[in-house]
Design a protein around this motif. Structure first.
Motif, mmCIF file in Angstrom:
data_model
loop_
_atom_site.group_PDB
_atom_site.id
_atom_site.type_symbol
_atom_site.label_atom_id
_atom_site.label_comp_id
_atom_site.label_asym_id
_atom_site.label_seq_id
_atom_site.Cartn_x
_atom_site.Cartn_y
_atom_site.Cartn_z
ATOM 1 N N LEU A 194 40.463 25.220 44.372
ATOM 2 C CA LEU A 194 40.554 24.136 43.400
ATOM 3 C C LEU A 194 40.156 22.787 43.995
ATOM 4 C CD1 LEU A 194 41.323 23.165 40.588
ATOM 5 C CD2 LEU A 194 43.698 22.992 41.366
ATOM 6 N N GLN A 195 40.653 22.480 45.184
ATOM 7 C CA GLN A 195 40.365 21.169 45.774
ATOM 8 C C GLN A 195 38.886 20.984 46.104
ATOM 9 O OE1 GLN A 195 41.646 20.506 49.876
ATOM 10 N NE2 GLN A 195 42.176 22.687 50.050
ATOM 11 N N HIS A 196 38.134 22.083 46.143
ATOM 12 C CA HIS A 196 36.712 22.006 46.473
ATOM 13 C C HIS A 196 35.813 22.068 45.237
ATOM 14 C CE1 HIS A 196 37.533 22.331 50.764
ATOM 15 N NE2 HIS A 196 38.390 23.298 50.483
ATOM 16 N N ASP A 197 36.413 22.162 44.056
ATOM 17 C CA ASP A 197 35.651 22.185 42.798
ATOM 18 C C ASP A 197 34.576 23.269 42.821
ATOM 19 O OD1 ASP A 197 35.084 21.383 40.222
ATOM 20 O OD2 ASP A 197 33.644 19.860 40.841
ATOM 21 N N VAL A 198 34.994 24.480 43.095
ATOM 22 C CA VAL A 198 34.081 25.610 43.300
ATOM 23 C C VAL A 198 33.717 26.271 41.973
ATOM 24 C CG1 VAL A 198 33.940 27.943 44.293
ATOM 25 C CG2 VAL A 198 34.900 26.064 45.636
ATOM 26 N N GLY A 207 39.929 45.022 36.927
ATOM 27 C CA GLY A 207 40.415 44.858 38.285
ATOM 28 C C GLY A 207 40.218 43.460 38.836
ATOM 29 N N ILE A 208 39.750 43.387 40.068
ATOM 30 C CA ILE A 208 39.640 42.109 40.770
ATOM 31 C C ILE A 208 38.723 41.138 40.037
ATOM 32 C CG2 ILE A 208 38.882 40.994 42.905
ATOM 33 C CD1 ILE A 208 41.521 42.568 43.129
ATOM 34 N N ASP A 209 37.615 41.624 39.468
ATOM 35 C CA ASP A 209 36.661 40.732 38.798
ATOM 36 C C ASP A 209 37.334 39.904 37.713
ATOM 37 O OD1 ASP A 209 34.934 42.212 40.378
ATOM 38 O OD2 ASP A 209 33.397 42.382 38.837
ATOM 39 N N ILE A 210 37.990 40.565 36.772
ATOM 40 C CA ILE A 210 38.586 39.833 35.657
ATOM 41 C C ILE A 210 39.771 38.994 36.131
ATOM 42 C CG2 ILE A 210 40.185 41.631 34.894
ATOM 43 C CD1 ILE A 210 38.020 39.265 32.691
ATOM 44 N N LEU A 211 40.469 39.460 37.164
ATOM 45 C CA LEU A 211 41.557 38.648 37.732
ATOM 46 C C LEU A 211 41.013 37.333 38.288
ATOM 47 C CD1 LEU A 211 43.630 41.406 39.583
ATOM 48 C CD2 LEU A 211 44.317 40.136 37.530
ATOM 49 N N ALA A 212 39.850 37.390 38.935
ATOM 50 C CA ALA A 212 39.236 36.173 39.485
ATOM 51 C C ALA A 212 38.829 35.221 38.365
ATOM 52 C CB ALA A 212 38.027 36.543 40.342
ATOM 53 N N HIS A 213 38.201 35.754 37.312
ATOM 54 C CA HIS A 213 37.822 34.918 36.175
ATOM 55 C C HIS A 213 39.051 34.256 35.553
ATOM 56 C CE1 HIS A 213 33.689 36.169 36.242
ATOM 57 N NE2 HIS A 213 33.947 37.427 35.936
ATOM 58 N N ARG A 214 40.091 35.032 35.325
ATOM 59 C CA ARG A 214 41.295 34.497 34.677
ATOM 60 C C ARG A 214 41.986 33.460 35.551
ATOM 61 N NH1 ARG A 214 43.407 40.433 32.580
ATOM 62 N NH2 ARG A 214 42.086 40.524 30.702
ATOM 63 N N ALA A 215 42.032 33.709 36.855
ATOM 64 C CA ALA A 215 42.661 32.750 37.762
ATOM 65 C C ALA A 215 41.898 31.427 37.759
ATOM 66 C CB ALA A 215 42.720 33.326 39.181
ATOM 67 N N ALA A 216 40.571 31.507 37.713
ATOM 68 C CA ALA A 216 39.758 30.292 37.673
ATOM 69 C C ALA A 216 39.996 29.517 36.378
ATOM 70 C CB ALA A 216 38.279 30.650 37.814
ATOM 71 N N MET A 217 39.992 30.238 35.250
ATOM 72 C CA MET A 217 40.213 29.569 33.972
ATOM 73 C C MET A 217 41.595 28.930 33.899
ATOM 74 S SD MET A 217 38.369 31.936 31.068
ATOM 75 C CE MET A 217 39.045 33.520 31.566
ATOM 76 N N LYS A 218 42.570 29.584 34.496
ATOM 77 C CA LYS A 218 43.946 29.096 34.454
ATOM 78 C C LYS A 218 44.096 27.728 35.105
ATOM 79 C CE LYS A 218 48.661 30.540 35.679
ATOM 80 N NZ LYS A 218 49.460 31.628 36.319
ATOM 81 N N ILE A 219 43.306 27.473 36.160
ATOM 82 C CA ILE A 219 43.437 26.192 36.863
ATOM 83 C C ILE A 219 42.263 25.250 36.588
ATOM 84 C CG2 ILE A 219 44.860 27.171 38.691
ATOM 85 C CD1 ILE A 219 42.404 27.244 40.485
ATOM 86 N N GLY A 220 41.376 25.645 35.659
ATOM 87 C CA GLY A 220 40.306 24.737 35.236
ATOM 88 C C GLY A 220 39.037 24.785 36.046
#
Length: 370
Positions: free
Chosen positions: A142-146, A155-168
């Protein structure tokens, strides 16, 4: 309708013309339009373009142009952007890999050339450990605006997408089918949300189904778009290992999350680390140090560099030298983005500067002033 776009869309529609072949043809003739206008006698003289492919081009070019018109009209209707590899918004990191797609279909609003891009991949049979690690990993970005890239799979793919959306954080789903259909269908709601801050990306034309051979092709885009590909969980023969191998072949950084030796879903990651194909990821600092993000982010005012006179160097070399003076030791990918030189240009400039004794290469693809 742009005539240039029409031919660039039509070229990969021709049977047996893949991304690498298409770019070879365009490079040889100067444009996609010139490929269509070339006589058979000239086509057969191109290295590695055989009689079968030439026959396919000659027989299919008229129908390919008609299909391309339909594709362009449909793209406009469905708000899908068509990005030929010559387009300025085409992912720059991907453009320079040897098998980059000639054309991308993109629906969304994220910058595909964000300053920092990380791909996160892993098994479809993720565990609670994988979920926790993925969420912590994304939180550390988050602090790096990635820009977070993955494959929209279970699995991991959708978890990564959801985690990113959750924190903007913006997140891109690279698809093994065409962008108008979400696969798997269970992720349709997630895909719709991603269009608000991120997007969907594919090389496949409208109507393409997610057949098995297309997933490895999709994986090369995931690997080619990113500064680093991180494998969170993988079995010993997991598909995410393909992404890791491709990233490794592109000379991009690869990280893997170590896991229990008793866990089937950690065997692939542990093997990547053991074979030295991946650096272990255990905390955000591991990634920051690998990509030299702490140096790249340091304010110029805090860089204790001595003012040097670079006026005796050619303009392009001055650009590289001034960037290194301001940023300190810098990863070659970061240096490429700051200077806007492609990897081929930059490598040649760095070699010349190394020979001049003013720049030195360091471990981890870092460069600095001597």
């Amino acid at each position: 309708m742009s005539k240039d776009l029409l031919y660039q869309v039509a070229l990969p529609i021709i049977p047996q013309v893949g991304g690498g072949t298409a770019r070879t043809l365009v490079k040889y003739f100067g444009s996609a339009e010139a490929v269509f206008e070339a006589p058979k006698e000239r086509l057969v003289k191109i290295p590695r373009i055989g009689e079968v492919l030439v026959k396919s081009i000659m027989q299919s070019k008229s129908s390919a142009l008609r299909q391309a018109e339909e594709v362009i009209l449909r793209a406009e209707k469905e708000e899908v952007r068509l990005l030929p590899y010559t387009h300025p918004d085409y992912p720059e990191r991907l453009r320079h890999v040897p098998d980059a797609p000639l054309l991308l279909y993109y629906k969304g609003n994220a910058d595909l050339n964000a300053q920092k891009v990380i791909s996160i991949v892993g098994t479809r049979k993720s565990t609670e450990y994988g979920r926790l690690v993925t969420e912590q990993l994304v939180q550390g970005l988050l602090q790096h605006d990635v820009l977070v890239v993955s494959g929209l799979a279970f699995g991991i793919d959708i978890l990564a997408h959801r985690a990113a959306m959750k924190i903007g954080l913006p997140t891109i789903g690279v698809m093994a089918n065409s962008v108008e259909t979400v696969y798997p269908a269970a992720h349709k709601r997630d895909a719709d949300k991603m269009l608000l801050n991120g997007g969907l990306l594919s090389e496949f034309p409208f109507g393409t189904k997610p057949d098995a051979p297309r997933f490895p092709a999709r994986n090369r885009i995931i690997a080619g778009m990113a500064d680093c590909t991180i494998v969170v969980e993988s079995t010993s023969k997991g598909g995410s290992l393909i992404s890791a191998d491709i990233a490794h072949s592109y000379d991009r950084e690869v990280m893997a999350v170590p896991g229990p030796i008793t866990s089937e879903t950690s065997q692939g990651c542990n093997q990547l680390i053991k074979s030295l194909k991946a650096v272990p990821y255990t905390k955000p600092k591991d990634l920051e140090e690998l990509l030299n993000w702490d140096k790249a982010l340091a304010p110029v005012a805090l860089q204790k560099t001595q003012a040097l006179d670079f006026s005796g160097f050619p303009e392009e070399e001055q650009t590289v030298l001034k960037t290194l003076q301001q940023a300190g030791p810098t990863h070659i990918d970061v240096l490429s983005r700051h200077t806007r030189f492609n990897m081929s240009q930059l490598s040649a400039l760095l070699f010349t500067l190394e020979m001049s004794g003013i720049v030195k290469a360091m471990p981890g693809k870092l460069y600095s002033l001597v």
